[in-house]
Design a protein around this motif. Structure first.
Motif, PDB file in Angstrom:
ATOM      1  N   GLU A 145       3.516  -6.319  -3.552  1.00 30.82           N
ATOM      2  CA  GLU A 145       3.914  -6.992  -4.782  1.00 30.82           C
ATOM      3  C   GLU A 145       3.090  -6.581  -5.989  1.00 30.82           C
ATOM      4  OE1 GLU A 145       6.469  -8.818  -5.231  1.00 30.82           O
ATOM      5  OE2 GLU A 145       7.121  -9.095  -3.152  1.00 30.82           O
ATOM      6  N   GLN A 146       1.937  -5.959  -5.774  1.00 33.50           N
ATOM      7  CA  GLN A 146       1.080  -5.550  -6.888  1.00 33.50           C
ATOM      8  C   GLN A 146       0.339  -4.276  -6.519  1.00 33.50           C
ATOM      9  OE1 GLN A 146      -1.605  -8.803  -7.559  1.00 33.50           O
ATOM     10  NE2 GLN A 146      -2.212  -8.962  -5.427  1.00 33.50           N
ATOM     11  N   LEU A 147      -0.182  -3.602  -7.532  1.00 34.46           N
ATOM     12  CA  LEU A 147      -0.814  -2.306  -7.301  1.00 34.46           C
ATOM     13  C   LEU A 147      -1.947  -2.383  -6.287  1.00 34.46           C
ATOM     14  CD1 LEU A 147      -0.993  -0.767 -10.896  1.00 34.46           C
ATOM     15  CD2 LEU A 147       0.540  -0.131  -9.030  1.00 34.46           C
ATOM     16  N   GLN A 148      -2.690  -3.476  -6.297  1.00 33.18           N
ATOM     17  CA  GLN A 148      -3.828  -3.600  -5.390  1.00 33.18           C
ATOM     18  C   GLN A 148      -3.402  -3.545  -3.927  1.00 33.18           C
ATOM     19  OE1 GLN A 148      -3.288  -5.331  -8.099  1.00 33.18           O
ATOM     20  NE2 GLN A 148      -5.086  -4.920  -9.371  1.00 33.18           N
ATOM     21  N   ASP A 149      -2.138  -3.850  -3.661  1.00 37.73           N
ATOM     22  CA  ASP A 149      -1.642  -3.810  -2.286  1.00 37.73           C
ATOM     23  C   ASP A 149      -1.522  -2.386  -1.752  1.00 37.73           C
ATOM     24  OD1 ASP A 149      -1.348  -6.552  -2.530  1.00 37.73           O
ATOM     25  OD2 ASP A 149       0.805  -6.457  -2.950  1.00 37.73           O
ATOM     26  N   LEU A 150      -1.590  -1.393  -2.641  1.00 36.01           N
ATOM     27  CA  LEU A 150      -1.276  -0.020  -2.266  1.00 36.01           C
ATOM     28  C   LEU A 150      -2.489   0.825  -1.904  1.00 36.01           C
ATOM     29  CD1 LEU A 150       1.342   0.776  -5.068  1.00 36.01           C
ATOM     30  CD2 LEU A 150       1.762  -0.174  -2.782  1.00 36.01           C
ATOM     31  N   GLU A 151      -3.684   0.277  -2.000  1.00 37.35           N
ATOM     32  CA  GLU A 151      -4.889   1.096  -1.854  1.00 37.35           C
ATOM     33  C   GLU A 151      -4.904   1.891  -0.551  1.00 37.35           C
ATOM     34  OE1 GLU A 151      -9.773   0.789  -1.966  1.00 37.35           O
ATOM     35  OE2 GLU A 151      -8.545  -0.919  -2.588  1.00 37.35           O
ATOM     36  N   ASP A 152      -4.486   1.304   0.537  1.00 40.07           N
ATOM     37  CA  ASP A 152      -4.518   1.994   1.824  1.00 40.07           C
ATOM     38  C   ASP A 152      -3.126   2.399   2.313  1.00 40.07           C
ATOM     39  OD1 ASP A 152      -7.354   1.667   2.118  1.00 40.07           O
ATOM     40  OD2 ASP A 152      -6.985  -0.437   2.596  1.00 40.07           O
ATOM     41  N   ALA A 153      -2.141   2.340   1.416  1.00 36.62           N
ATOM     42  CA  ALA A 153      -0.761   2.627   1.814  1.00 36.62           C
ATOM     43  C   ALA A 153      -0.482   4.127   1.787  1.00 36.62           C
ATOM     44  CB  ALA A 153       0.208   1.904   0.881  1.00 36.62           C
ATOM     45  N   PRO A 154       0.419   4.605   2.642  1.00 32.29           N
ATOM     46  CA  PRO A 154       0.838   6.007   2.574  1.00 32.29           C
ATOM     47  C   PRO A 154       1.558   6.296   1.250  1.00 32.29           C
ATOM     48  CG  PRO A 154       1.564   4.974   4.624  1.00 32.29           C
ATOM     49  CD  PRO A 154       1.096   3.873   3.721  1.00 32.29           C
ATOM     50  N   VAL A 155       1.509   7.568   0.831  1.00 32.29           N
ATOM     51  CA  VAL A 155       2.119   7.976  -0.431  1.00 32.29           C
ATOM     52  C   VAL A 155       3.204   9.017  -0.159  1.00 32.29           C
ATOM     53  CG1 VAL A 155       1.674   8.738  -2.785  1.00 32.29           C
ATOM     54  CG2 VAL A 155      -0.184   7.728  -1.438  1.00 32.29           C
ATOM     55  N   ALA A 156       4.423   8.754  -0.616  1.00 30.28           N
ATOM     56  CA  ALA A 156       5.498   9.729  -0.514  1.00 30.28           C
ATOM     57  C   ALA A 156       5.386  10.708  -1.680  1.00 30.28           C
ATOM     58  CB  ALA A 156       6.856   9.035  -0.536  1.00 30.28           C
ATOM     59  N   VAL A 157       5.464  12.005  -1.384  1.00 28.50           N
ATOM     60  CA  VAL A 157       5.383  13.041  -2.424  1.00 28.50           C
ATOM     61  C   VAL A 157       6.456  14.080  -2.154  1.00 28.50           C
ATOM     62  CG1 VAL A 157       2.910  12.664  -2.736  1.00 28.50           C
ATOM     63  CG2 VAL A 157       3.684  14.456  -1.182  1.00 28.50           C
ATOM     64  N   SER A 158       6.936  14.726  -3.218  1.00 28.29           N
ATOM     65  CA  SER A 158       7.981  15.727  -3.017  1.00 28.29           C
ATOM     66  C   SER A 158       7.457  16.904  -2.209  1.00 28.29           C
ATOM     67  CB  SER A 158       8.553  16.190  -4.355  1.00 28.29           C
ATOM     68  OG  SER A 158       7.545  16.734  -5.176  1.00 28.29           O
ATOM     69  N   ARG A 159       6.242  17.345  -2.518  1.00 32.89           N
ATOM     70  CA  ARG A 159       5.559  18.377  -1.737  1.00 32.89           C
ATOM     71  C   ARG A 159       4.119  18.433  -2.224  1.00 32.89           C
ATOM     72  NH1 ARG A 159       8.894  22.999  -1.756  1.00 32.89           N
ATOM     73  NH2 ARG A 159       7.224  24.492  -1.407  1.00 32.89           N
ATOM     74  N   ILE A 160       3.242  19.004  -1.418  1.00 33.23           N
ATOM     75  CA  ILE A 160       1.850  19.148  -1.817  1.00 33.23           C
ATOM     76  C   ILE A 160       1.779  20.117  -3.000  1.00 33.23           C
ATOM     77  CG2 ILE A 160      -0.444  19.879  -1.101  1.00 33.23           C
ATOM     78  CD1 ILE A 160       0.540  17.257   0.156  1.00 33.23           C
ATOM     79  N   GLY A 161       1.056  19.715  -4.037  1.00 36.31           N
ATOM     80  CA  GLY A 161       0.969  20.521  -5.253  1.00 36.31           C
ATOM     81  C   GLY A 161       1.957  20.096  -6.311  1.00 36.31           C
ATOM     82  N   SER A 162       2.834  19.168  -5.978  1.00 33.51           N
ATOM     83  CA  SER A 162       3.802  18.651  -6.945  1.00 33.51           C
ATOM     84  C   SER A 162       3.132  17.630  -7.854  1.00 33.51           C
ATOM     85  CB  SER A 162       4.967  17.988  -6.215  1.00 33.51           C
ATOM     86  OG  SER A 162       4.512  16.808  -5.556  1.00 33.51           O
ATOM     87  N   GLY A 163       3.834  17.251  -8.917  1.00 33.51           N
ATOM     88  CA  GLY A 163       3.311  16.203  -9.788  1.00 33.51           C
ATOM     89  C   GLY A 163       3.155  14.887  -9.065  1.00 33.51           C
ATOM     90  N   SER A 164       4.099  14.554  -8.189  1.00 30.30           N
ATOM     91  CA  SER A 164       4.013  13.286  -7.463  1.00 30.30           C
ATOM     92  C   SER A 164       2.783  13.247  -6.572  1.00 30.30           C
ATOM     93  CB  SER A 164       5.285  13.059  -6.638  1.00 30.30           C
ATOM     94  OG  SER A 164       5.537  14.133  -5.758  1.00 30.30           O
ATOM     95  N   HIS A 165       2.352  14.388  -6.079  1.00 26.03           N
ATOM     96  CA  HIS A 165       1.140  14.468  -5.269  1.00 26.03           C
ATOM     97  C   HIS A 165      -0.119  14.388  -6.141  1.00 26.03           C
ATOM     98  CE1 HIS A 165      -1.878  17.534  -3.547  1.00 26.03           C
ATOM     99  NE2 HIS A 165      -2.127  16.379  -2.953  1.00 26.03           N
ATOM    100  N   LEU A 166      -0.181  15.242  -7.166  1.00 23.30           N
ATOM    101  CA  LEU A 166      -1.390  15.307  -7.990  1.00 23.30           C
ATOM    102  C   LEU A 166      -1.606  14.027  -8.786  1.00 23.30           C
ATOM    103  CD1 LEU A 166      -1.031  18.985  -9.243  1.00 23.30           C
ATOM    104  CD2 LEU A 166      -2.483  18.130  -7.380  1.00 23.30           C
ATOM    105  N   MET A 167      -0.522  13.456  -9.327  1.00 22.38           N
ATOM    106  CA  MET A 167      -0.693  12.243 -10.130  1.00 22.38           C
ATOM    107  C   MET A 167      -0.992  11.033  -9.267  1.00 22.38           C
ATOM    108  SD  MET A 167      -0.820  13.291 -13.109  1.00 22.38           S
ATOM    109  CE  MET A 167      -1.054  11.634 -13.760  1.00 22.38           C
ATOM    110  N   ALA A 168      -0.563  11.032  -8.012  1.00 21.64           N
ATOM    111  CA  ALA A 168      -0.966   9.960  -7.103  1.00 21.64           C
ATOM    112  C   ALA A 168      -2.482   9.986  -6.912  1.00 21.64           C
ATOM    113  CB  ALA A 168      -0.252  10.101  -5.765  1.00 21.64           C
ATOM    114  N   MET A 169      -3.048  11.190  -6.869  1.00 22.28           N
ATOM    115  CA  MET A 169      -4.496  11.310  -6.725  1.00 22.28           C
ATOM    116  C   MET A 169      -5.217  10.886  -7.995  1.00 22.28           C
ATOM    117  SD  MET A 169      -4.955  14.816  -4.501  1.00 22.28           S
ATOM    118  CE  MET A 169      -6.620  14.346  -4.026  1.00 22.28           C
TER     119      MET A 169
END
Length: 283
Positions: free
Chosen positions: A98-122
Protein backbone atom coordinates in the motif's frame (compact mmCIF):
# COMPACT_ATOMS: atom_id res chain seq x y z
CA UNK A 1 16.79 8.20 -51.48
CA UNK A 2 19.17 7.52 -48.62
CA UNK A 3 17.75 4.94 -46.21
CA UNK A 4 17.86 5.18 -42.42
CA UNK A 5 16.19 3.14 -39.67
CA UNK A 6 15.35 4.84 -36.36
CA UNK A 7 14.20 2.99 -33.23
CA UNK A 8 12.19 4.30 -30.29
CA UNK A 9 9.62 3.29 -27.72
CA UNK A 10 5.96 3.39 -28.80
CA UNK A 11 5.22 6.31 -26.49
CA UNK A 12 4.05 9.89 -26.77
CA UNK A 13 7.55 11.40 -26.56
CA UNK A 14 8.20 10.23 -30.10
CA UNK A 15 5.21 11.84 -31.81
CA UNK A 16 7.48 14.45 -33.52
CA UNK A 17 9.10 11.60 -35.48
CA UNK A 18 5.74 10.23 -36.60
CA UNK A 19 4.45 13.64 -37.65
CA UNK A 20 7.60 14.25 -39.68
CA UNK A 21 7.18 10.87 -41.35
CA UNK A 22 3.49 11.37 -42.08
CA UNK A 23 4.03 14.81 -43.56
CA UNK A 24 6.85 13.65 -45.82
CA UNK A 25 9.44 15.91 -44.22
CA UNK A 26 12.22 13.34 -44.51
CA UNK A 27 11.34 12.46 -48.09
CA UNK A 28 11.57 16.14 -49.03
CA UNK A 29 15.24 15.97 -48.00
CA UNK A 30 15.91 12.76 -49.92
CA UNK A 31 15.68 10.48 -46.88
CA UNK A 32 13.75 7.24 -46.63
CA UNK A 33 13.26 6.89 -42.87
CA UNK A 34 11.87 3.70 -41.38
CA UNK A 35 10.62 3.91 -37.79
CA UNK A 36 10.89 0.82 -35.58
CA UNK A 37 8.81 0.61 -32.40
CA UNK A 38 10.75 -1.19 -29.64
CA UNK A 39 8.47 -1.83 -26.62
CA UNK A 40 11.32 -3.57 -24.78
CA UNK A 41 12.94 -0.15 -24.29
CA UNK A 42 16.45 1.24 -24.03
CA UNK A 43 18.43 -1.94 -23.34
CA UNK A 44 17.04 -3.62 -26.43
CA UNK A 45 17.54 -0.53 -28.60
CA UNK A 46 21.18 -0.19 -27.54
CA UNK A 47 21.72 -3.78 -28.63
CA UNK A 48 20.08 -3.03 -31.98
CA UNK A 49 22.42 -0.06 -32.49
CA UNK A 50 25.42 -2.12 -31.47
CA UNK A 51 24.50 -4.89 -33.91
CA UNK A 52 23.91 -2.31 -36.68
CA UNK A 53 20.28 -3.46 -37.00
CA UNK A 54 19.15 0.16 -36.69
CA UNK A 55 21.03 3.35 -37.54
CA UNK A 56 19.78 5.64 -34.79
CA UNK A 57 17.73 5.25 -31.62
CA UNK A 58 15.99 7.44 -29.05
CA UNK A 59 17.07 6.00 -25.71
CA UNK A 60 17.19 6.89 -22.03
CA UNK A 61 20.32 8.81 -21.02
CA UNK A 62 21.31 6.48 -18.19
CA UNK A 63 20.87 3.42 -20.40
CA UNK A 64 23.09 4.88 -23.09
CA UNK A 65 25.91 5.46 -20.60
CA UNK A 66 25.67 1.99 -19.12
CA UNK A 67 25.75 0.49 -22.60
CA UNK A 68 28.89 2.47 -23.45
CA UNK A 69 30.52 1.52 -20.16
CA UNK A 70 30.19 -2.15 -21.13
CA UNK A 71 32.65 -1.45 -23.92
CA UNK A 72 30.08 -1.02 -26.66
CA UNK A 73 30.79 1.68 -29.28
CA UNK A 74 28.17 4.43 -29.04
CA UNK A 75 27.87 8.07 -30.05
CA UNK A 76 25.36 10.45 -28.45
CA UNK A 77 24.14 12.65 -31.29
CA UNK A 78 22.15 15.03 -29.12
CA UNK A 79 19.73 15.46 -26.26
CA UNK A 80 16.15 14.74 -27.36
CA UNK A 81 14.00 15.42 -24.28
CA UNK A 82 15.63 17.81 -21.84
CA UNK A 83 13.10 17.45 -19.04
CA UNK A 84 13.06 14.59 -16.51
CA UNK A 85 11.08 11.39 -17.01
CA UNK A 86 8.44 10.77 -14.35
CA UNK A 87 8.60 7.12 -13.35
CA UNK A 88 5.50 5.65 -11.74
CA UNK A 89 6.08 2.94 -9.13
CA UNK A 90 3.49 0.22 -9.62
CA UNK A 91 2.20 -2.99 -8.15
CA UNK A 92 -0.71 -5.17 -9.22
CA UNK A 93 -4.04 -3.60 -8.32
CA UNK A 94 -4.78 -6.49 -5.92
CA UNK A 95 -1.37 -6.39 -4.24
CA UNK A 96 -1.20 -6.06 -0.46
CA UNK A 97 1.50 -3.39 -0.86
CA UNK A 98 0.00 0.00 0.00
CA UNK A 99 2.98 2.36 0.37
CA UNK A 100 6.53 2.70 -0.87
CA UNK A 101 7.99 1.46 2.41
CA UNK A 102 6.37 -1.91 1.74
CA UNK A 103 8.62 -2.43 -1.28
CA UNK A 104 12.07 -2.38 0.32
CA UNK A 105 12.56 -6.14 0.13
CA UNK A 106 10.19 -6.81 -2.78
CA UNK A 107 11.29 -8.20 -6.16
CA UNK A 108 11.51 -5.69 -9.02
CA UNK A 109 10.16 -6.35 -12.52
CA UNK A 110 12.37 -4.84 -15.25
CA UNK A 111 12.21 -4.98 -19.02
CA UNK A 112 15.83 -6.15 -19.16
CA UNK A 113 19.10 -5.56 -17.34
CA UNK A 114 20.52 -2.21 -18.44
CA UNK A 115 17.09 -0.79 -19.22
CA UNK A 116 15.70 2.35 -17.65
CA UNK A 117 13.33 0.29 -15.51
CA UNK A 118 16.35 -1.53 -14.09
CA UNK A 119 18.67 1.45 -13.60
CA UNK A 120 16.02 3.79 -12.20
CA UNK A 121 14.83 1.12 -9.76
CA UNK A 122 18.37 1.17 -8.39
CA UNK A 123 18.54 4.98 -8.29
CA UNK A 124 15.16 5.05 -6.55
CA UNK A 125 16.19 2.45 -3.98
CA UNK A 126 19.43 4.29 -3.25
CA UNK A 127 17.52 7.56 -2.79
CA UNK A 128 15.34 5.91 -0.15
CA UNK A 129 18.36 4.40 1.62
CA UNK A 130 17.53 0.84 0.64
CA UNK A 131 20.33 -1.66 -0.15
CA UNK A 132 20.82 -1.90 -3.90
CA UNK A 133 23.17 -4.87 -4.10
CA UNK A 134 20.45 -7.28 -3.00
CA UNK A 135 17.68 -6.12 -5.32
CA UNK A 136 15.92 -9.10 -6.91
CA UNK A 137 15.25 -8.32 -10.59
CA UNK A 138 12.71 -10.24 -12.68
CA UNK A 139 12.94 -9.86 -16.48
CA UNK A 140 9.53 -9.16 -18.06
CA UNK A 141 10.65 -7.72 -21.47
CA UNK A 142 8.02 -5.00 -21.92
CA UNK A 143 4.96 -3.30 -20.46
CA UNK A 144 2.55 -6.07 -21.44
CA UNK A 145 4.88 -8.55 -19.78
CA UNK A 146 4.77 -6.48 -16.61
CA UNK A 147 0.98 -6.53 -16.55
CA UNK A 148 0.93 -10.32 -16.69
CA UNK A 149 3.85 -10.84 -14.32
CA UNK A 150 2.56 -8.51 -11.61
CA UNK A 151 -0.84 -10.19 -11.75
CA UNK A 152 0.76 -13.57 -11.07
CA UNK A 153 3.35 -12.17 -8.64
CA UNK A 154 1.61 -9.41 -6.64
CA UNK A 155 4.59 -9.02 -4.31
CA UNK A 156 6.61 -7.57 -7.22
CA UNK A 157 6.82 -3.89 -8.17
CA UNK A 158 7.62 -2.16 -11.43
CA UNK A 159 8.83 1.27 -12.60
CA UNK A 160 7.56 2.69 -15.91
CA UNK A 161 6.73 6.12 -17.29
CA UNK A 162 3.81 7.66 -15.36
CA UNK A 163 1.59 8.73 -18.22
CA UNK A 164 2.15 5.64 -20.34
CA UNK A 165 0.93 3.47 -17.47
CA UNK A 166 -1.92 5.78 -16.46
CA UNK A 167 -4.54 3.83 -18.50
CA UNK A 168 -3.42 0.66 -16.72
CA UNK A 169 -3.88 2.35 -13.36
CA UNK A 170 -7.33 3.73 -14.15
CA UNK A 171 -8.24 0.44 -15.84
CA UNK A 172 -7.62 -1.52 -12.65
CA UNK A 173 -4.49 -3.42 -13.66
CA UNK A 174 -1.91 -1.46 -11.67
CA UNK A 175 -1.88 0.38 -8.38
CA UNK A 176 0.57 3.29 -8.26
CA UNK A 177 2.31 3.80 -4.92
CA UNK A 178 4.34 6.84 -5.91
CA UNK A 179 6.38 8.63 -8.56
CA UNK A 180 10.09 9.21 -9.05
CA UNK A 181 11.48 11.76 -11.53
CA UNK A 182 14.72 11.08 -13.36
CA UNK A 183 17.22 13.61 -11.94
CA UNK A 184 18.54 14.49 -15.43
CA UNK A 185 17.38 14.99 -19.06
CA UNK A 186 15.68 11.75 -19.96
CA UNK A 187 16.16 10.98 -23.67
CA UNK A 188 19.10 11.21 -26.07
CA UNK A 189 19.51 10.22 -29.73
CA UNK A 190 22.35 7.74 -30.31
CA UNK A 191 24.05 5.97 -33.20
CA UNK A 192 26.92 3.60 -33.83
CA UNK A 193 30.22 5.49 -34.36
CA UNK A 194 30.77 3.79 -37.72
CA UNK A 195 27.43 5.11 -38.95
CA UNK A 196 28.34 8.57 -37.67
CA UNK A 197 31.66 8.45 -39.48
CA UNK A 198 30.19 7.27 -42.77
CA UNK A 199 26.99 9.33 -42.93
CA UNK A 200 27.60 12.87 -41.58
CA UNK A 201 25.26 14.50 -44.11
CA UNK A 202 22.45 12.06 -43.45
CA UNK A 203 22.74 12.62 -39.71
CA UNK A 204 22.75 16.39 -40.13
CA UNK A 205 19.60 16.38 -42.26
CA UNK A 206 17.79 13.95 -39.94
CA UNK A 207 18.55 16.00 -36.85
CA UNK A 208 17.56 19.24 -38.58
CA UNK A 209 14.15 17.82 -39.43
CA UNK A 210 13.38 16.22 -36.06
CA UNK A 211 14.58 19.33 -34.23
CA UNK A 212 12.22 21.48 -36.26
CA UNK A 213 9.29 19.22 -35.49
CA UNK A 214 10.12 18.85 -31.80
CA UNK A 215 10.60 22.60 -31.35
CA UNK A 216 7.25 23.40 -32.96
CA UNK A 217 5.08 20.57 -31.64
CA UNK A 218 3.59 22.48 -28.72
CA UNK A 219 2.48 25.23 -31.10
CA UNK A 220 0.30 22.91 -33.20
CA UNK A 221 -3.40 23.73 -32.64
CA UNK A 222 -5.14 21.13 -30.45
CA UNK A 223 -1.94 19.10 -30.14
CA UNK A 224 -3.13 17.96 -26.71
CA UNK A 225 -6.13 16.30 -28.34
CA UNK A 226 -3.88 14.70 -30.94
CA UNK A 227 -1.73 13.16 -28.21
CA UNK A 228 -4.82 12.08 -26.28
CA UNK A 229 -6.42 10.36 -29.26
CA UNK A 230 -3.26 8.67 -30.49
CA UNK A 231 -2.09 7.32 -27.17
CA UNK A 232 -5.41 6.58 -25.49
CA UNK A 233 -4.92 8.95 -22.59
CA UNK A 234 -7.28 11.43 -20.98
CA UNK A 235 -6.96 14.99 -22.20
CA UNK A 236 -6.20 16.39 -18.74
CA UNK A 237 -3.40 13.84 -18.29
CA UNK A 238 -1.82 14.83 -21.59
CA UNK A 239 -2.11 18.51 -20.69
CA UNK A 240 -0.33 17.87 -17.39
CA UNK A 241 2.39 15.91 -19.17
CA UNK A 242 2.88 18.57 -21.85
CA UNK A 243 3.24 21.26 -19.19
CA UNK A 244 6.33 19.52 -17.77
CA UNK A 245 7.88 18.12 -20.96
CA UNK A 246 10.49 19.99 -22.98
CA UNK A 247 12.01 18.62 -26.16
CA UNK A 248 15.61 19.60 -26.80
CA UNK A 249 17.38 20.59 -29.99
CA UNK A 250 20.95 20.75 -28.71
CA UNK A 251 23.72 18.50 -27.48
CA UNK A 252 23.59 17.28 -23.89
CA UNK A 253 26.32 18.82 -21.74
CA UNK A 254 29.42 16.99 -20.58
CA UNK A 255 28.63 18.08 -17.04
CA UNK A 256 25.20 16.48 -17.13
CA UNK A 257 26.54 13.23 -18.52
CA UNK A 258 29.25 13.19 -15.87
CA UNK A 259 26.57 13.61 -13.20
CA UNK A 260 24.69 10.62 -14.58
CA UNK A 261 27.88 8.57 -14.81
CA UNK A 262 28.81 9.41 -11.22
CA UNK A 263 25.39 8.28 -10.00
CA UNK A 264 25.60 5.01 -11.93
CA UNK A 265 29.13 4.43 -10.69
CA UNK A 266 27.92 4.82 -7.10
CA UNK A 267 25.51 1.97 -7.86
CA UNK A 268 28.30 -0.22 -9.25
CA UNK A 269 26.61 -0.62 -12.64
CA UNK A 270 29.36 0.89 -14.81
CA UNK A 271 31.79 -1.82 -15.88
CA UNK A 272 34.57 0.64 -16.76
CA UNK A 273 35.32 4.39 -16.67
CA UNK A 274 33.82 6.55 -19.38
CA UNK A 275 35.50 9.16 -21.51
CA UNK A 276 32.45 11.43 -21.66
CA UNK A 277 33.81 13.76 -24.31
CA UNK A 278 34.52 10.89 -26.70
CA UNK A 279 30.83 9.87 -26.57
CA UNK A 280 29.55 13.23 -27.80
CA UNK A 281 28.89 13.84 -31.48
CA UNK A 282 31.03 16.56 -33.00
CA UNK A 283 29.46 17.81 -36.28
Amino acid sequence: MKKITVAGVPEHFNLPWHLALEEGAFEDRGLEVTWLDVPEGTGRMCDLVNNREVDMAVVLTEGALRHAAKGNPLTILQEYVGSPLLWGIHVNAESEHEQLQDLEDAPVAVSRIGSGSHLMAMVHAQTLGWPTDTLDFRIINHLEGAVNYLKENPETYFLWEHYTTKPLVTGGHFKRLGDFPTPWPCFVIVAHPEFVKSQPGLIRHTLEIINRYSSEIKDIPSIDRTFSNRYGQKLEEIQAWLSTTEWSQSQISKETLQEVADKLRSLNVLEQPLDIESLLYQP
